[in-house]
Design an enzyme around this catalytic site. Structure first.
Site, PDB file in Angstrom:
ATOM      1  N   GLU A   1       0.806  -1.288   0.048  1.00 30.46           N
ATOM      2  CA  GLU A   1      -0.041  -0.017  -0.153  1.00 30.46           C
ATOM      3  C   GLU A   1       0.916   1.374   0.041  1.00 30.46           C
ATOM      4  O   GLU A   1       1.963   1.233   0.480  1.00 30.46           O
ATOM      5  CB  GLU A   1      -0.936  -0.191   1.191  1.00 30.46           C
TER       6      GLU A   1
ATOM      7  N   ASP B 293      -4.176   5.252   6.287  1.00 35.50           N
ATOM      8  CA  ASP B 293      -4.821   6.407   6.976  1.00 35.50           C
ATOM      9  C   ASP B 293      -5.698   5.886   8.111  1.00 35.50           C
ATOM     10  O   ASP B 293      -5.436   5.674   9.133  1.00 35.50           O
ATOM     11  CB  ASP B 293      -5.407   7.329   5.786  1.00 35.50           C
TER      12      ASP B 293
HETATM   13  P1  IMP Z   1      -7.756   4.416   4.446  1.00 35.96           P
HETATM   14  O1  IMP Z   1      -8.392   3.383   3.925  1.00 35.96           O
HETATM   15  O2  IMP Z   1      -8.466   5.435   5.076  1.00 35.96           O
HETATM   16  O3  IMP Z   1      -6.504   3.816   5.026  1.00 35.96           O
HETATM   17  O4  IMP Z   1      -7.313   5.158   3.121  1.00 35.96           O
HETATM   18  C1  IMP Z   1      -6.326   4.388   2.353  1.00 35.96           C
HETATM   19  C2  IMP Z   1      -6.312   5.355   1.088  1.00 35.96           C
HETATM   20  O5  IMP Z   1      -6.611   6.648   0.974  1.00 35.96           O
HETATM   21  C3  IMP Z   1      -4.902   5.091   0.424  1.00 35.96           C
HETATM   22  O6  IMP Z   1      -4.693   4.117  -0.181  1.00 35.96           O
HETATM   23  C4  IMP Z   1      -4.769   6.679  -0.337  1.00 35.96           C
HETATM   24  O7  IMP Z   1      -5.130   6.161  -1.506  1.00 35.96           O
HETATM   25  C5  IMP Z   1      -5.750   7.447   0.183  1.00 35.96           C
HETATM   26  N1  IMP Z   1      -5.016   8.445   1.272  1.00 35.96           N
HETATM   27  C6  IMP Z   1      -4.806   8.744   2.407  1.00 35.96           C
HETATM   28  N2  IMP Z   1      -4.435   9.523   2.995  1.00 35.96           N
HETATM   29  C7  IMP Z   1      -3.884  10.126   1.803  1.00 35.96           C
HETATM   30  C8  IMP Z   1      -2.886  11.194   1.585  1.00 35.96           C
HETATM   31  O8  IMP Z   1      -2.275  12.212   2.483  1.00 35.96           O
HETATM   32  N3  IMP Z   1      -2.815  11.512   0.497  1.00 35.96           N
HETATM   33  C9  IMP Z   1      -3.203  10.954  -0.688  1.00 35.96           C
HETATM   34  N4  IMP Z   1      -4.053   9.860  -0.578  1.00 35.96           N
HETATM   35  C10 IMP Z   1      -4.209   9.278   0.659  1.00 35.96           C
HETATM   36 MG    MG Z   2      -4.198   3.763  -2.224  1.00 33.02          MG
END
Ligand code: IMP
Ligand code: MG
Length: 181
Positions: A103, A107
């Site tokens: 990945e 986030d």
């Molecule tokens: P999660 O499911 O919230 O962990 O987010 C995962 C996805 O959110 C990542 O694979 C990214 O595509 C996107 N993402 C999270 N934070 C950022 C950031 O700071 N910049 C760009 N994309 C982000």
């Molecule tokens: Mg992504």
């Protein structure tokens, strides 16, 4: 200091390409230490992890390793929509295999959690999660990656695969949103 602008937002330099390369090498050595004899299958989560995965896969130097590309999208603009889509593009039979999910960033951890759940139903031997970036303070799940390039504060960043509405993935350095700094 050279800033970049996307969607009317200004981003400042945050992680330089040589720092990124150093951490990619360290993560690769950890993976080789743990799974060098397992013929691991690297599963790159498109689109964001494509750049990291290309570097990491080669840096691991594991003979017998494979790479494949899947898609599992959940993000629009600068904040999580919370909706996660289906896994697409997995042609390999992963039963009994060591799978390393690659990945760009974890986030909230929602994407990783759902992905691991779906892949787990296919009975791999092990699933590990390697993420270039990790925002521990944003985490809403128990999805701490097994391999982490950088732990960073909950700020929006772009570059080295990370995008803002599809743009900025080609930047060699990682940049941080100015008002977020
Ligand atoms: P999660 O499911 O919230 O962990 O987010 C995962 C996805 O959110 C990542 O694979 C990214 O595509 C996107 N993402 C999270 N934070 C950022 C950031 O700071 N910049 C760009 N994309 C982000
Ligand atoms: Mg992504």
């Amino acid at each position: 200091m050279e800033t970049v602008t996307f969607n009317g937002l200004t981003f400042e330099p945050y992680l330089k390409q040589d720092e990124i390369a150093k951490q990619v090498q360290r993560v690769a050595e950890e993976i080789r230490r743990d799974h060098g004899d397992d013929n691991p299958l690297f599963l790159c989560v498109l689109n964001g992890a494509a750049i990291f995965a290309a570097d990491l896969f080669r840096a691991c130097e594991i003979a017998g390793s494979e790479i494949s590309f899947i898609r599992f999208k959940s993000y629009e603009g600068t904040s999580s929509t919370g909706t996660v889509k289906q896994v697409m593009g997995l042609d390999e039979n992963i039963e009994g295999r060591t799978v390393i999910i690659v990945e760009d960033i974890v986030d909230t951890g929602v994407t990783a959690e759902q992905l691991i759940k779906v892949l787990g139903e296919k009975h791999p031997k092990t699933i590990k999660l390697a993420s270039l970036l990790f925002k521990p303070e944003s985490l809403k799940t128990a999805m701490r990656p097994d391999y982490i390039g950088f732990s960073i504060p909950p700020k929006f960043i772009i570059g080295y695969g990370l995008d803002i509405d599809g743009k900025a993935r080609n930047l060699r350095d990682i940049f941080i949103l100015q008002q977020d700094k």
